[in-house]
Each structure stands twice: as structure tokens, then as C-alpha cells.
Scaffold this active site. Sequence first.
Site, PDB file in Angstrom:
ATOM      1  N   GLU A  40      29.685  12.058  33.930  1.00 18.57           N
ATOM      2  CA  GLU A  40      28.847  11.187  34.744  1.00 18.57           C
ATOM      3  C   GLU A  40      29.597  10.685  35.970  1.00 18.57           C
ATOM      4  O   GLU A  40      29.035  10.607  37.069  1.00 18.57           O
ATOM      5  CB  GLU A  40      28.333  10.010  33.912  1.00 18.57           C
ATOM      6  CG  GLU A  40      27.364  10.389  32.807  1.00 18.57           C
ATOM      7  CD  GLU A  40      26.084  11.018  33.316  1.00 18.57           C
ATOM      8  OE1 GLU A  40      25.764  10.856  34.522  1.00 18.57           O
ATOM      9  OE2 GLU A  40      25.377  11.670  32.529  1.00 18.57           O
ATOM     10  N   TYR A 123      24.290   2.548  35.978  1.00 20.49           N
ATOM     11  CA  TYR A 123      23.823   3.896  35.648  1.00 20.49           C
ATOM     12  C   TYR A 123      24.745   4.570  34.642  1.00 20.49           C
ATOM     13  O   TYR A 123      24.296   5.113  33.623  1.00 20.49           O
ATOM     14  CB  TYR A 123      23.701   4.778  36.898  1.00 20.49           C
ATOM     15  CG  TYR A 123      23.569   6.219  36.481  1.00 20.49           C
ATOM     16  CD1 TYR A 123      22.377   6.695  35.947  1.00 20.49           C
ATOM     17  CD2 TYR A 123      24.673   7.080  36.514  1.00 20.49           C
ATOM     18  CE1 TYR A 123      22.264   7.995  35.477  1.00 20.49           C
ATOM     19  CE2 TYR A 123      24.573   8.375  36.051  1.00 20.49           C
ATOM     20  CZ  TYR A 123      23.360   8.828  35.536  1.00 20.49           C
ATOM     21  OH  TYR A 123      23.268  10.105  35.045  1.00 20.49           O
ATOM     22  N   ASP A 141      18.459   6.737  37.703  1.00 19.64           N
ATOM     23  CA  ASP A 141      19.191   7.320  38.816  1.00 19.64           C
ATOM     24  C   ASP A 141      18.190   7.796  39.858  1.00 19.64           C
ATOM     25  O   ASP A 141      16.974   7.626  39.713  1.00 19.64           O
ATOM     26  CB  ASP A 141      20.120   8.441  38.347  1.00 19.64           C
ATOM     27  CG  ASP A 141      19.390   9.762  38.112  1.00 19.64           C
ATOM     28  OD1 ASP A 141      18.167   9.731  37.838  1.00 19.64           O
ATOM     29  OD2 ASP A 141      20.036  10.816  38.194  1.00 19.64           O
ATOM     30  N   CYS A 196      11.437  18.717  40.696  1.00 16.49           N
ATOM     31  CA  CYS A 196      10.846  17.666  41.532  1.00 16.49           C
ATOM     32  C   CYS A 196      11.875  17.169  42.540  1.00 16.49           C
ATOM     33  O   CYS A 196      12.250  15.989  42.573  1.00 16.49           O
ATOM     34  CB  CYS A 196      10.349  16.517  40.649  1.00 16.49           C
ATOM     35  SG  CYS A 196       9.295  15.328  41.519  1.00 16.49           S
ATOM     36  N   CYS A 203       6.342  22.322  42.899  1.00 16.79           N
ATOM     37  CA  CYS A 203       5.179  21.819  42.157  1.00 16.79           C
ATOM     38  C   CYS A 203       4.493  22.913  41.349  1.00 16.79           C
ATOM     39  O   CYS A 203       3.930  22.643  40.286  1.00 16.79           O
ATOM     40  CB  CYS A 203       4.191  21.164  43.115  1.00 16.79           C
ATOM     41  SG  CYS A 203       4.857  19.703  43.962  1.00 16.79           S
ATOM     42  N   CYS A 206       6.077  22.989  37.948  1.00 17.00           N
ATOM     43  CA  CYS A 206       6.246  21.715  37.256  1.00 17.00           C
ATOM     44  C   CYS A 206       5.373  21.636  36.012  1.00 17.00           C
ATOM     45  O   CYS A 206       4.164  21.892  36.086  1.00 17.00           O
ATOM     46  CB  CYS A 206       5.906  20.564  38.202  1.00 17.00           C
ATOM     47  SG  CYS A 206       6.117  18.939  37.450  1.00 17.00           S
ATOM     48  N   CYS A 212       0.227  14.802  37.588  1.00 17.68           N
ATOM     49  CA  CYS A 212       1.027  14.133  38.619  1.00 17.68           C
ATOM     50  C   CYS A 212       0.147  13.462  39.666  1.00 17.68           C
ATOM     51  O   CYS A 212      -0.613  14.125  40.384  1.00 17.68           O
ATOM     52  CB  CYS A 212       1.954  15.140  39.288  1.00 17.68           C
ATOM     53  SG  CYS A 212       2.976  14.420  40.604  1.00 17.68           S
TER      54      CYS A 212
END
Length: 297
Positions: A40, A123, A141, A196, A203, A206, A212
Site C-alpha cells: 500500500e 487510507y 481512495d 471505471c 463502460c 463494466c 450505473c
Amino acid sequence: MMNDTDTDIALRLAAWWESNARDLPWRFGRATAWGVLVSEVMSQQTQMSRVVPYWTAWMERWPDARALADAPKAEVITAWGRLGYPRRALRLQECARTVAERYDGELPRTYDELVALPGVGDYTASAVMSFAFGERIAVIDTNIRRVLARAFRGEESLGGSASQVEREMARRLLPESDKVSVVWNQAVMELGATVCMAKAPLCESCPIAGQCAFLRNGRPGLGQRRTRPRQRFQGTDRQVRGLVLEALRGLPSGGTLERARVERLWEDRVQLDACVASLDDDGLVEMLPDGSLRLPE
């Protein structure tokens, strides 16, 4: 509390995650909690695909907090390579020392203890709680904020710091089950990173396109940002600092970079000296009396 539409989205994302999650080495229970934290920290402002070789080499060399705590600073800075923002490497080592000294080498398991560690913010602490310890906690995030804003509010996420509205939405949508909440966090984040995306979302690929709100509204303000424009790299202090560190990393262990070689790295002497001074302030280099430089011991 999730409604029927929210639940449908969660189920679709979970199924998509099972089939499409990238096989990163710190995922799927193959890394320790410390390894997850390292991933991370390395991934901040850096694409995960670039992180993999650095993370793998780093963990082979320093597999736990105690090992990194005892490592020479010069080796830590060198191993950070071209990940960018090298001060993170020293903060990670400070974190390792705190974990080794205060927690007997094992990461603490509460959010408050994690966020108090050097270099660990909201985070990172939340990500470790979710991805390493399997706890139910909202992870927030840039990718997650973008997916939630688009899918559930039908609006573009404009960047900047997370608003209270965004945080409340992330908490409201978090599934009640610990296990399911972890999959949710991972799936939403992965969708934001690979489908995304900010400027050119895919799209047509997705899994939640049919649900959406952003797509249904005609993708208003796609790619719009409220943050300042991305800073050019050429000619910046970041470039100069990087050139100095790259030259030092190329030296034999314990080697020094003579002042004449330092001066050849950059034509603007005023900017060069300011950057060297900032590297010294950050603890990333040591300035010797004759003007030469070396990595800290």
C-alpha cells in the site's frame, strides 16, 4: 443500509472480482499483514503494475518489520529505485522500527494504532484493516470515490480531499458481513483502477453498466477535475532530485559523488543546490565537508 439496487451492484461486483482480479503477489492471502502494508505504501501515486517487481525484491530482502528496521539507510533508498517520492522509503523504515520496538515486530490490529505509525494515514490503515485483517471498515481512495460517485450519485468525482458526503456514502454502502465487506472494497477499487478509469472509462466492459447512474445520465462532466493541473516533470525539482539520487544509487556501496560530478548533473546551479539541500533535509543524502555526497549510512 443497502437497498435492493445496492445489493444487486454488490453481487455483480463480487462475481466480477472473482473472475477479473489482477493476480498481484500481495493478494489472496499470500502476503503477511506487513507485506500488505508495504504494498500500500509503494502503491501511493504509483501504478500497481510498476510496484510488483519492487515489492517482490523488497520482501525477499526484508520480509518483515524487524529486517527492514535493521537495514542500512543507503540500501533502503537504493532498493526504492524509481518508485518516486523516495521519502516514503525512509518513512516506511521508521514505521518498521516502531513496529519492531513497540509491537514486537507484529503490526497492531486496531485502526487507531495503525494510523499512529509513521507514514501511515487513514487510507493505508483502513486498507490494512480490511485486506490484511479482514475487518469491516470503509476503505476510501481515489478509485473507490470515483466508482461510488458515478455509480450511485450519477456524478463525476472531482478529486481533492474526500468530503463528508463521500465518506458517509462509503460507510453506508459497506456490506454488513466482514468477509463480504473485504470483497466489496477490493472489487470497487479494482473496478476503478482497470475499468471505471478517470478519463476513458470502459463502460462497455463494466459489470454494473446497467445499474450505473453516471452512464444513465450521459456521463456528465466526464474527466472533469477540481484539483490543480498535473505538474510537468521536465525541469522540476522532482527531476533534479531524481537525477541526484540515481547517480548515488549507481555508486559502489559506501561510494561518494564528488562535487564536480554533482555539478554536471544539472546546469542551473541555484536549483541544483536547493534540491541537494532538500534531499539532505529529508535524510536522503549526506553532504560531506568537501561538497561531495553519499547515501546515508
